[in-house]
Design a protein around this motif. Sequence first.
Motif, mmCIF file in Angstrom:
data_model
loop_
_atom_site.group_PDB
_atom_site.id
_atom_site.type_symbol
_atom_site.label_atom_id
_atom_site.label_comp_id
_atom_site.label_asym_id
_atom_site.label_seq_id
_atom_site.Cartn_x
_atom_site.Cartn_y
_atom_site.Cartn_z
ATOM 1 N N ASN A 76 -14.553 -46.197 -52.660
ATOM 2 C CA ASN A 76 -14.020 -45.980 -51.319
ATOM 3 C C ASN A 76 -13.368 -44.607 -51.229
ATOM 4 O O ASN A 76 -12.454 -44.294 -52.001
ATOM 5 N N ILE A 77 -13.839 -43.807 -50.280
ATOM 6 C CA ILE A 77 -13.359 -42.431 -50.161
ATOM 7 C C ILE A 77 -12.181 -42.291 -49.194
ATOM 8 O O ILE A 77 -11.460 -41.292 -49.226
ATOM 9 N N LEU A 78 -11.943 -43.291 -48.361
ATOM 10 C CA LEU A 78 -10.893 -43.178 -47.339
ATOM 11 C C LEU A 78 -9.500 -42.966 -47.925
ATOM 12 O O LEU A 78 -8.751 -42.105 -47.430
ATOM 13 N N PRO A 79 -9.082 -43.713 -48.963
ATOM 14 C CA PRO A 79 -7.749 -43.440 -49.526
ATOM 15 C C PRO A 79 -7.636 -42.032 -50.096
ATOM 16 O O PRO A 79 -6.555 -41.444 -50.079
ATOM 17 N N LEU A 80 -8.752 -41.483 -50.577
ATOM 18 C CA LEU A 80 -8.733 -40.142 -51.151
ATOM 19 C C LEU A 80 -8.543 -39.095 -50.060
ATOM 20 O O LEU A 80 -7.793 -38.124 -50.237
ATOM 21 N N ILE A 81 -9.215 -39.280 -48.923
ATOM 22 C CA ILE A 81 -9.039 -38.367 -47.791
ATOM 23 C C ILE A 81 -7.602 -38.423 -47.284
ATOM 24 O O ILE A 81 -6.977 -37.399 -46.992
ATOM 25 N N PHE A 82 -7.061 -39.640 -47.193
ATOM 26 C CA PHE A 82 -5.689 -39.814 -46.716
ATOM 27 C C PHE A 82 -4.704 -39.143 -47.669
ATOM 28 O O PHE A 82 -3.762 -38.458 -47.236
ATOM 29 N N TYR A 83 -4.908 -39.321 -48.983
ATOM 30 C CA TYR A 83 -4.028 -38.692 -49.969
ATOM 31 C C TYR A 83 -4.116 -37.176 -49.872
ATOM 32 O O TYR A 83 -3.086 -36.474 -49.863
ATOM 33 N N HIS A 84 -5.330 -36.660 -49.825
ATOM 34 C CA HIS A 84 -5.546 -35.216 -49.733
ATOM 35 C C HIS A 84 -4.861 -34.647 -48.492
ATOM 36 O O HIS A 84 -4.213 -33.595 -48.539
ATOM 37 N N PHE A 85 -4.984 -35.354 -47.393
ATOM 38 C CA PHE A 85 -4.374 -34.963 -46.126
ATOM 39 C C PHE A 85 -2.845 -34.929 -46.231
ATOM 40 O O PHE A 85 -2.195 -33.930 -45.896
ATOM 41 N N ILE A 86 -2.247 -36.011 -46.709
ATOM 42 C CA ILE A 86 -0.781 -36.084 -46.816
ATOM 43 C C ILE A 86 -0.262 -35.075 -47.834
ATOM 44 O O ILE A 86 0.763 -34.412 -47.608
ATOM 45 N N HIS A 87 -0.949 -34.936 -48.945
ATOM 46 C CA HIS A 87 -0.556 -33.990 -49.996
ATOM 47 C C HIS A 87 -0.483 -32.563 -49.441
ATOM 48 O O HIS A 87 0.524 -31.868 -49.594
ATOM 49 N N ASN A 88 -1.541 -32.137 -48.778
ATOM 50 C CA ASN A 88 -1.566 -30.785 -48.223
ATOM 51 C C ASN A 88 -0.559 -30.615 -47.084
ATOM 52 O O ASN A 88 0.044 -29.548 -46.927
ATOM 53 N N LEU A 89 -0.386 -31.662 -46.289
ATOM 54 C CA LEU A 89 0.561 -31.585 -45.182
ATOM 55 C C LEU A 89 1.982 -31.380 -45.699
ATOM 56 O O LEU A 89 2.743 -30.551 -45.170
ATOM 57 N N ILE A 90 2.359 -32.115 -46.748
ATOM 58 C CA ILE A 90 3.688 -31.953 -47.339
ATOM 59 C C ILE A 90 3.866 -30.528 -47.856
ATOM 60 O O ILE A 90 4.928 -29.910 -47.685
#
Length: 262
Positions: free
Chosen positions: A198-212
């Motif tokens: 499942n790639i969705l949790p990875l996209i979400f993590y990548h998104f939050i990580h970069n946003l922080i």
Amino acid sequence: MKTTVKPVNLNVPFSEKRPILSVVLIELLLLAAMFAAGAYATVQKLSYTAPVLIAFIPISIVLLIGLTWKKSWRRYGFLPLNAIPGQHWIYYLPLALVLGCIALNGFRTVSVREALFFVFFTLLVGFVEETVYRGLILHILLRKKSIAAAVITSSLLFSVTHVLNMLSGQSAEDTVVQLVYALLTGAALALLIVKNKNILPLIFYHFIHNLIQFLGPDGRSVSVMDYVVLAILLLHCLWLILSLNKEKGAARISGSFERVAP
């Protein structure tokens, strides 16, 4: 003497016939887009986020059209979150620890407009990079190569794209840490999609990580916390490798029992 000619299957995708070449072409196209966008942004004296926007917006449109046209969203891991077994969510805990660590660096004051821009920007980056590296590239490699080869190759390529930051004038230590950071992050995320598909949790993590990181303080250099994060990611990779090896061993034993069963 009669010879038999094997029929050629013209329907076999190019990525299956030439997986390595396909991966190389994807990486080269991405790097070319980044270099071209960076050169244009430099000449036009645009903001530091412009190269990514110029390169990634067209790429994201191509991905959206391609995945929809070929009906291959599920093939590349775009599945409902409830498809992940409940007991497997624990394997995402180290990623939450990483987010907590980088959030400890604090945040700077930004306007609502800036915050909304960074949300769009980081979501764009998360979608494109995860779809390319943990979706397309990893999927192509897994069809023809071992899990180890696929994970290592996709992680190295992911790390290579971040070598562009060497041109930004940062220190050698910052660059090395960033490259190792990208390598370990790529490996952990690749192992996670191998395990849970499942790639969705990875996209979400990548998104939050970069946003922080974008909302964090400007001009921050390498700190002890960065090395703590590297240690967490390394241990995370080892944990996932042990888990996958255990699953492989269990499947092998189960198969042996099935073969000897009366």
